[in-house]
Design an enzyme around this catalytic site. Structure first.
Site, PDB file in Angstrom:
ATOM      1  N   ASP A 175      83.026  36.880  15.409  1.00 21.03           N
ATOM      2  CA  ASP A 175      81.692  37.343  15.034  1.00 21.03           C
ATOM      3  C   ASP A 175      81.756  37.731  13.562  1.00 21.03           C
ATOM      4  OD1 ASP A 175      79.015  38.451  15.258  1.00 21.03           O
ATOM      5  OD2 ASP A 175      79.983  40.420  15.344  1.00 21.03           O
ATOM      6  N   ASP A 216      79.067  40.039  11.358  1.00 18.84           N
ATOM      7  CA  ASP A 216      78.664  41.385  10.950  1.00 18.84           C
ATOM      8  C   ASP A 216      79.421  42.460  11.718  1.00 18.84           C
ATOM      9  OD1 ASP A 216      76.902  40.363   9.153  1.00 18.84           O
ATOM     10  OD2 ASP A 216      75.123  40.646  10.390  1.00 18.84           O
TER      11      ASP A 216
END
Length: 269
Positions: free
Chosen positions: A16, A18
Site C-alpha cells: 500500500d 499512503d
C-alpha cells in the site's frame, strides 16, 4: 498439476502507499499549491488540513471512503488536466520532502535482493502512483484510474483500486506474471486493506489503525512500525520532470477526499 504449478510460482511483495510507504498525506501537502492556483477555496484547504489531522488519529471506514470517492469525483469534474499537472510538477519536489519511510525503502530493497517483484497497490490516482513506483524501483503498480475527456476530468472513475478492487488488481497481476499468492507478501496500514492482506500468504500490518492492529493480533500477523521519513530524492534517482508532472490526479483526489472527510467526521461528532 495445479498444485505443482502454484509451488513454482514467482513471489511478489505488494505495498500500500499512503501511511505505509509514504509518511505524509497528500491531502495535506498539496492543499496550498492548489489554493494558489485557484483550484480549491480557502475553506476546502482548511477542511483538508483538519481531515489530515483526524486521519493521523484514526482511519476512515469503508462507508466514509465510499462517500469520499463520490464527493471527489464531483469536485474534480471539469478540472483542466494540464493545469493540475503543471501545479504538481512545480511543487512536488519541494512539498513532499521528506516523503518515504526509510524503513519502507529498506524493506523494498530487501525484497528485491531476495528476487521478489515489488508492486505498489494504491487507491490513489495512477498519475502519481506510477512515478513514485518507478522511483522506488517497483516492477509494477496498480492504482485508481480516472476518466479524462477533452483534457478535463469528467468526474468518473474507471477503476477504483480500493478494498476488493485491490484484490482484483492483485489477482490480474498474479495471472499475468505467474505469482503464487500463497508465497507472496503484502503490507498496509488500514483495515480497509484487509481483503488485500488476506489474499497473500505473508501479510504484515504497518503503522496499523486500531481496527487493523486488532485483526493482526487476532490472526497472528506481524506488526511493523515505520517512523523515519527521509527524502525520496536523496535515496533514489530523481524522476524526470515529465514523469513528475504526471502525478496530478492523486493530489487533487487526496485534497478532495480530505475536504469531504472533514465534513463526514465532523458530522459523526
Amino acid at each position: 498439476m495445479g498444485t505443482v504449478t502454484a509451488e513454482r510460482g514467482r513471489v511478489a511483495a505488494f505495498f500500500d502507499l499512503d501511511k505505509t510507504v509514504i509518511a505524509r498525506s497528500s491531502a495535506f501537502v498539496f492543499s496550498k499549491p492548489f489554493l494558489d492556483q485557484g483550484l480549491l477555496s480557502r475553506r476546502a484547504v482548511l477542511e483538508s488540513s483538519y481531515a489530515h489531522f483526524l486521519f493521523l488519529l484514526s482511519g476512515a471506514d469503508h462507508d466514509q471512503m465510499e462517500r469520499m470517492r463520490e464527493h471527489l469525483t464531483r469536485m474534480c469534474a471539469g478540472w483542466d488536466v494540464d493545469q493540475v499537472r503543471s501545479v504538481v510538477a512545480e511543487t512536488l519536489h519541494e512539498i513532499v520532502d521528506p516523503l518515504i519511510y526509510a524503513e519502507a525503502a529498506d524493506l523494498i530493497a530487501d525484497h528485491r535482493i531476495r528476487g521478489h517483484d515489488v508492486i505498489i497497490v494504491s487507491a490513489s490516482g495512477e498519475e502519481m502512483v506510477a512515478p513514485i513506483a518507478q522511483a522506488l524501483g517497483a516492477d509494477h503498480f496498480a492504482a485508481t484510474r480516472m476518466v479524462v475527456q477533452d483534457n478535463k476530468y469528467t468526474g468518473d472513475v474507471e477503476f477504483y483500486c480500493y478494498g476488493d478492487g485491490k484484490v482484483e488488481a492483485i489477482e490480474k497481476l498474479s495471472a499475468t506474471h505467474g505469482y503464487d499468492l500463497s508465497r507472496c507478501y503484502a503490507y498496509s496500514d488500514s483495515v480497509t486493506d484487509l481483503p488485500m492482506l488476506s489474499t497473500v500468504g505473508h501479510p504484515t500490518a504497518v503503522n496499523p489503525d486500531r481496527a487493523l492492529r486488532k485483526e493482526a493480533v487476532t490472526r497472528g500477523w506481524p506488526v511493523l512500525t515505520f517512523s523515519n521519513p527521509v527524502s525520496l530524492w536523496a535515496r533514489i534517482p530523481q524522476p524526470s520532470t515529465t514523469t513528475v508532472a504526471a502525478s496530478a490526479v492523486v493530489a487533487l483526489s487526496a485534497v478532495a477526499a480530505g475536504a469531504v472527510s472533514y465534513r463526514l467526521l465532523r458530522r459523526r461528532r
